[in-house]
Design an enzyme around this catalytic site. Structure first.
Site, PDB file in Angstrom:
ATOM      1  N   GLN A  12       0.596  -1.436   0.034  1.00  0.00           N
ATOM      2  CA  GLN A  12      -0.456   0.007   0.066  1.00  0.00           C
ATOM      3  C   GLN A  12       1.114   1.362   0.031  1.00  0.00           C
ATOM      4  O   GLN A  12       2.015   1.804   0.613  1.00  0.00           O
ATOM      5  CB  GLN A  12      -0.999  -0.131   1.380  1.00  0.00           C
ATOM      6  N   SER A  93       3.756  -6.485   2.429  1.00  0.00           N
ATOM      7  CA  SER A  93       2.357  -6.365   3.262  1.00  0.00           C
ATOM      8  C   SER A  93       1.097  -7.295   1.862  1.00  0.00           C
ATOM      9  O   SER A  93       1.299  -7.986   1.728  1.00  0.00           O
ATOM     10  CB  SER A  93       2.054  -5.334   3.297  1.00  0.00           C
ATOM     11  N   LEU A  94       0.715  -6.255   1.451  1.00  0.00           N
ATOM     12  CA  LEU A  94      -0.392  -6.385   0.531  1.00  0.00           C
ATOM     13  C   LEU A  94       0.164  -7.490  -0.777  1.00  0.00           C
ATOM     14  O   LEU A  94      -0.044  -8.378  -1.410  1.00  0.00           O
ATOM     15  CB  LEU A  94      -1.830  -5.924   0.456  1.00  0.00           C
ATOM     16  N   ARG A 118      -9.638  -8.967   3.670  1.00  0.00           N
ATOM     17  CA  ARG A 118      -8.336  -8.125   3.807  1.00  0.00           C
ATOM     18  C   ARG A 118      -8.750  -6.525   4.334  1.00  0.00           C
ATOM     19  O   ARG A 118      -8.434  -6.400   5.132  1.00  0.00           O
ATOM     20  CB  ARG A 118      -7.192  -8.463   3.976  1.00  0.00           C
ATOM     21  N   HIS A 199      -0.620  -3.047  11.085  1.00  0.00           N
ATOM     22  CA  HIS A 199       1.081  -4.114  11.202  1.00  0.00           C
ATOM     23  C   HIS A 199       1.008  -3.614  13.188  1.00  0.00           C
ATOM     24  O   HIS A 199       1.700  -3.505  13.361  1.00  0.00           O
ATOM     25  CB  HIS A 199       1.800  -3.566  10.801  1.00  0.00           C
ATOM     26  N   GLN A 248       0.039 -11.697   9.662  1.00  0.00           N
ATOM     27  CA  GLN A 248       0.390 -11.246   8.912  1.00  0.00           C
ATOM     28  C   GLN A 248      -0.055  -9.595   9.200  1.00  0.00           C
ATOM     29  O   GLN A 248       0.650  -8.554   8.882  1.00  0.00           O
ATOM     30  CB  GLN A 248       0.630 -10.895   7.633  1.00  0.00           C
TER      31      GLN A 248
END
Length: 315
Positions: A12, A93-94, A118, A199, A248
């Site tokens: 992101q 991440s994503l 998500r 996170h 995650q």
């Protein structure tokens, strides 16, 4: 030693209005990905990516599926032009969902449904803040976190490179930690424009709800190892992916360690696939001895294909 290649996928913040439009118009493989995303998610991912507006594109519920769709479209266009199978895959991440798709862990439809869920859960979780910390020593960073934790909760969200980490947590605690770190030698501390403390333990409830959703998803063992964010370890077992995906969301992204792990496995060529060039920039700090290519539009795809063909001839 045989050259080893890894695919990397951004997270992101790499989004931009117009992303993917030229590959959609020029590569059937890419167009198919966008058309599948529109149909699967019941909204126009193509319009959000190509036309925005930016205000809509930067909302987490849209950003995540748009980046994943664009990255996978670029990857499929690359594979259509060059029969290339990476030795490893990883995503920030994503971006990890693109890596799992590349490795055959799940179908495109499953990938899109998971990333939308998500995004919905993370986008609905508010509170807290994040800040990027540049050029702080480990000692100062540790002391800064201790200082911040006196007024609230603060932790490390991302280990992006040896010169950059992102801190996350309560707004006051992030500010206190950042102020201390800046006063003790860091080059910069930059507050990030995010909707919540990604996170971090702020996201634990979202992670628990996501675990319920992931439980029924159809997942396969991977065809190549995916180095996962939560532990920077090689992962191939479907049950491990099912366990790590929810974690995650609220765990640190060990990106520096991920790149170092792949280098230790013999990777000398990285291909960043997706909007922007953020990961290539981080790679120069983590593993400057490696070669990095970017695939983010039609021109960069063509130049990367040409360079890789040349590399294969030389090999």
């Amino acid at each position: 030693m045989t050259k080893k290649i890894a695919f990397l996928f951004p997270g992101q913040g790499s989004q931009a209005v117009g992303m993917g439009k030229d590959i959609y118009e020029n590569y059937e493989a890419a167009k198919n990905v966008y058309d599948t995303a529109d149909k699967t998610l019941g909204k126009s991912i193509t319009k959000l990516c190509f036309e925005g507006p930016e205000e809509d594109l930067k909302q987490t519920i849209n950003t995540q599926p748009c980046i994943v769709t664009t990255s996978i479209a670029l990857m499929e266009a690359l594979r259509a032009e060059l029969n290339i199978v990476p030795d490893y895959a990883a995503g920030h991440s994503l971006g990890e969902y693109c890596a799992m798709f590349t490795a055959g862990v799940m179908s495109l439809e499953t990938t899109l449904k998971l990333i939308q869920k998500r995004a919905d859960l993370m986008g609905a979780t508010h509170g807290g803040s994040m800040a990027a910390v540049l050029n702080a020593s480990e000692e100062v960073l540790k002391a800064g976190l201790e200082e911040g934790n006196k007024v609230g909760y603060v932790d490390i969200a991302n280990y992006n490179s040896p010169a950059q980490v992102v801190i996350t947590g309560d707004e006051n605690a992030v500010k206190a930690a950042g102020d201390y770190i800046l006063a003790n030698g860091a080059r910069r501390v930059v507050p990030l424009a995010v909707s919540g403390a990604f996170h971090s333990r702020f996201m634990e409830k979202a992670g628990e709800e996501f675990a319920e959703f992931v439980r029924d998803a159809e997942l396969n063992n991977s065809s190549i190892p995916v180095i996962t964010n939560v532990d920077a370890e090689l992962t191939t077992d479907s049950d491990d992916f099912r366990n790590k995906m929810p974690r995650q969301i609220y765990s640190s992204v060990h990106w520096t360690q991920t790149i170092q792990k792949m280098v230790s496995e013999g990777v000398d060529t990285f291909i960043e696939i997706g909007p922007g060039k953020v990961l290539a920039g981080l790679n120069k700090k983590i593993a400057p001895e490696t070669t990095v290519y970017n695939v983010f539009d039609k021109d960069s795809l063509e130049s990367t294909v040409a360079a890789l063909k040349e590399q294969m001839i030389e090999a």
